[in-house]
Design a protein around this motif. Sequence first.
Motif, PDB file in Angstrom:
ATOM      1  N   ILE A   1      -2.129   9.327   1.494  1.00 58.57           N
ATOM      2  CA  ILE A   1      -1.623   8.448   0.257  1.00 58.57           C
ATOM      3  C   ILE A   1      -2.489   7.923  -1.486  1.00 58.57           C
ATOM      4  O   ILE A   1      -1.141   7.926  -2.267  1.00 58.57           O
ATOM      5  N   LYS A   2      -3.117   8.899  -1.676  1.00 56.45           N
ATOM      6  CA  LYS A   2      -3.705   8.956  -3.428  1.00 56.45           C
ATOM      7  C   LYS A   2      -2.134  10.050  -3.532  1.00 56.45           C
ATOM      8  O   LYS A   2      -1.805   9.830  -4.805  1.00 56.45           O
TER       9      LYS A   2
ATOM     10  N   LEU B   1       0.676  11.033  -2.742  1.00 52.51           N
ATOM     11  CA  LEU B   1       1.950  11.188  -2.313  1.00 52.51           C
ATOM     12  C   LEU B   1       2.295   9.742  -4.026  1.00 52.51           C
ATOM     13  O   LEU B   1       2.961   9.373  -4.509  1.00 52.51           O
ATOM     14  N   ASP B   2       1.317   8.980  -4.223  1.00 58.56           N
ATOM     15  CA  ASP B   2       1.204   8.026  -5.401  1.00 58.56           C
ATOM     16  C   ASP B   2       1.081   8.601  -6.340  1.00 58.56           C
ATOM     17  O   ASP B   2       1.584   7.744  -7.310  1.00 58.56           O
TER      18      ASP B   2
ATOM     19  N   GLU C   1      -5.697   8.732   4.164  1.00 62.43           N
ATOM     20  CA  GLU C   1      -6.247   7.451   2.921  1.00 62.43           C
ATOM     21  C   GLU C   1      -6.071   8.890   1.819  1.00 62.43           C
ATOM     22  O   GLU C   1      -5.631   8.560   0.636  1.00 62.43           O
TER      23      GLU C   1
ATOM     24  N   ASP D   1      -3.129  18.195  -5.985  1.00 60.57           N
ATOM     25  CA  ASP D   1      -2.757  17.189  -6.119  1.00 60.57           C
ATOM     26  C   ASP D   1      -4.560  15.938  -5.576  1.00 60.57           C
ATOM     27  O   ASP D   1      -4.602  15.797  -6.792  1.00 60.57           O
TER      28      ASP D   1
ATOM     29  N   ASP E   1       6.922  14.970   3.518  1.00 61.38           N
ATOM     30  CA  ASP E   1       6.465  14.281   2.916  1.00 61.38           C
ATOM     31  C   ASP E   1       5.590  14.914   1.219  1.00 61.38           C
ATOM     32  O   ASP E   1       5.218  14.521   0.469  1.00 61.38           O
TER      33      ASP E   1
END
Length: 424
Positions: free
Chosen positions: A420-421, A423-424, A417, A201, A145
């Motif tokens: 997650i940022k 991936l968002d 965390e 990213d 991912d």
Amino acid sequence: MFGWEFPPHISGGLGTACYGLTKGLAELKDVEVTFVVPKAYGDEDQSSMELIGANNVPLTRKEVHFEDLQTKIDYYEVESGMVPYVDPEEFWKLSSKKYTEKTRFVETTEEGKLEFSGKYGADLLHEIYKYSLVAEVIARDSEFDLIHAHDWLAYPAGIAAKEMSGKPLVIHVHATDFDRSGGSVNPSVYEIEKRGMDAADQIITVSNLTRRIVIEKYGIDPEKVTTVYNAVEPVSEQEKVKLKKGVDEKIVTFLGRITMQKGPEYFVEAANLVLKKMNNVRFVMAGSGDMMDAMVRRAAALKISDRFHFTGFLKGDDVFDMFRMSDVFVMPSVSEPFGIVPLEAMQSNVPVIISNQSGVSEILNYAIKIDYWDTHAMADAIYGLLNYPALWNTFKKYGKEEVDSLQWRKSAKDVREVYIKALD
């Protein structure tokens, strides 16, 4: 995850940090890690994880278990001639030596193999490029991912994996060339770092000190730069028993690479000042680097060689044996992005003196902090800890309690965390 070294084959804090963070991530139920290194040796610590080298198996996914954890970690090895985590000058010196590595092949598909020479040539940038080619193959053939690349040597690999897969890239800045070079930045290294930061990213820095450098020196948007502090591996009860002082004389220790970044010359000058006031103390400089010969000569010129010892590079149990014999640890770094070694010293019941120019100074309360250049303040701090038992015991007791709370599992949650940022 792309990195360059793994214990016990380390030449700095990078491999230690990668190991601790990876173990911390393995405790999270929804995170699985595939860890890639240029070279595994087969004698890495097998108690907590199994290492698989791509020279022994086709380059396909293999499950690797942490002994006491359910999460599996995949571990690839790809052959490379790169020497991990050294500054450019050290690399050129090391790369001039002769090595007898045989050419090996890493099988990527049923149709073909990818060749690596395994030589330690002087063409540093070409080695980094070859590593990025392998990253492309892994990204093409694996399901994942997110990509996480540690430090500048692995940034091109991370970029290649992102371009191949379209998956988000997180880079982990453990240091910049502004730290390693003392400001005389290598343009090629800077370009690689800048490309990695632009392509990422999300960016993780090991301290706010490093975060400011990334934002100000590389022109990066602050919104995508997050500080996640390093931690230490908990010491087992059995290891705690070993961490006792074994000699009567006081011992003050410097442990790290003997390079401009670490400020070894300030330690020698402070030692000279202390020895003018007391003689039941010995100073130890543990490590190796391009300034070692100069430090030996300086100690001789100051006529303190009989009280000043050089051990060479230490790793594994030897590091804790050194701490076991130490009364005070000093880290006079000129520019230290973080600094894991003081945490290991405090964990071993050793009071520490650190420079204000270190990232770890942002999170420690029970450490004496001085400016690296202030050798008189450094000498005063050393003298005070050695001669005032109440002061020494205070920093020993509360320092140990403080560092025991700095766990890799917390750092891993903070890294999650950031994932997650991205991936968002």
